[in-house]
Structure formats: C-alpha cells, structure tokens
Enzyme design. Structure first.
Site, PDB file in Angstrom:
ATOM      1  CE1 TYR A  81      -3.419   2.820   0.730  1.00 14.63           C
ATOM      2  CE2 TYR A  81      -2.001   3.367   2.585  1.00 14.63           C
ATOM      3  CZ  TYR A  81      -3.047   3.688   1.735  1.00 14.63           C
ATOM      4  OH  TYR A  81      -3.696   4.881   1.890  1.00 14.63           O
ATOM      5  CD  GLU A 106      -8.185   7.226   5.059  1.00 13.73           C
ATOM      6  OE1 GLU A 106      -8.100   7.204   6.302  1.00 13.73           O
ATOM      7  OE2 GLU A 106      -7.205   6.993   4.327  1.00 13.73           O
ATOM      8  CD1 TRP A 128      -3.631   2.442   5.880  1.00 14.14           C
ATOM      9  CD2 TRP A 128      -5.775   3.009   6.057  1.00 14.14           C
ATOM     10  NE1 TRP A 128      -4.168   2.447   4.626  1.00 14.14           N
ATOM     11  CE2 TRP A 128      -5.498   2.782   4.703  1.00 14.14           C
ATOM     12  CE3 TRP A 128      -7.071   3.363   6.420  1.00 14.14           C
ATOM     13  CZ2 TRP A 128      -6.454   2.907   3.700  1.00 14.14           C
ATOM     14  CZ3 TRP A 128      -8.032   3.487   5.416  1.00 14.14           C
ATOM     15  CH2 TRP A 128      -7.718   3.265   4.079  1.00 14.14           C
TER      16      TRP A 128
END
Length: 189
Positions: free
Chosen positions: A22, A44, A52
């Site tokens: 990522y 988000e 995350w």
C-alpha cells in the site's frame, strides 16, 4: 567489496507486506477517479478510532459489502442492508459507520451533480488542483490535520457528511495524493 543498497521507506508501514505494498503503490499517488475517491471516503471513515492496517486488511470485504464502492448503489442501501452489514464479520460492524457510509454516498452523489465530479470538488480546494508535497525528515513529522483539512472537513460537515472530521480528512488527503507526506529519501516519494 560490493556496496549494499539500503531501501528507505516511511517508518509507519513497518514490514507487513500488505502495508508495504500500500505504501509503495498507492499512498500519496494523486487520485482523480471518483470511484476510488469514494472507496477511500468509505475506508477512511471506517478507520475512525482504529489503525489503518485494520481497515486495509478488511478492504476486499468492504469492496464486497459496499457494492464495489459504487456510490449510486450504496446510496440506495436500506435499513435491511444495514442490518445485513451488521452481521458481516468481514467489515467493522459499527452501525454509525455503516450508516455514515450510506449517508455519505448520497451526499457524494449530490456533490457530483453540483460540481460535475467529486474530484472537481475535493481537488478544487488545492491551488491549481495540484498535490502539496511536504518535506519530512521522519514520518512522525507529518501533521494529523492542517488548516486545509479543517476547511475541507468543515465544508463536508456542513453538507451533512459523517465520520469525516479534520483528522480523517487529512488521512484521506494523504491516501489520495492531495498531500505527499513521504519522508525525504523514501523510495515512493
């Protein structure tokens, strides 16, 4: 003697292969595609209060649960869909976050109508719609929010968006390349 090449990455991604991929391939790359912008809006918002990596590990489950991040389909979700999603162990089963994703999909479509695309709206906050590239010595130097994320978040909150405060907004800006907070020397900068 052969010189060893040292790969420099932002410290936040650690060594988890999913996080590294990522970091290297997505984080900070400018996104102008509305479908991907909506995907990150959902993800988000789901992250609020969590790490995350927790959301990233559930990303494919979110893709399945939220109609491949098709905002038009998500906007039509009903209370029955909410109840179904509350039983889906592949996503974060938080009713407020699920309902926020549906609410935000409807508002996302309103913005598309008003601005021609969500991209035009969100990138319109930036001078010349160009990314802000910051100089960082280490990842701990990155802010959690800025005046710009305050402004965007306030505008979206006024429109009725949920789970999109200034910190989530700044994370969205980082994820979609509106800001580039890779550390100096990082291979992905």
């Amino acid at each position: 003697m052969k010189e060893e090449h040292v790969v420099v990455r932002c410290g936040w991604c650690g060594t988890d292969p999913l996080y590294v991929k990522y970091h290297d391939e997505e984080w900070r790359k400018p996104v102008y595609d509305d479908k991907i912008l909506f995907e990150f809006l959902v993800l988000e918002s789901a992250q609020a209060g969590l790490s995350w990596i927790t959301v990233l590990r559930k990303r494919e489950n979110y893709r399945n649960a939220f109609a491949s991040f098709d905002a038009k389909k998500v906007a039509k979700f009903t209370q029955t869909d909410v109840e179904h999603l509350m039983q889906d162990s592949g996503i974060i089963r938080n009713r407020q976050k699920i309902e926020a994703a549906i609410n935000n999909a409807r508002l996302f479509l309103d913005i598309q109508q008003e601005y021609g695309s969500f991209s035009n709206f969100i990138w319109g906050f930036l001078p010349d719609k160009k990314p802000i590239v910051n100089s960082m010595k280490d990842h701990k130097s990155a802010p959690a929010r800025t005046e710009l994320s305050d402004r965007i978040s306030a505008d979206m909150k006024k429109r009725g968006f949920k789970f999109f405060g200034t910190t989530i907004c700044y994370a969205h800006m980082q994820a979609t390349g509106m800001v580039n907070d890779h550390i100096d020397g990082c291979l992905a900068k």
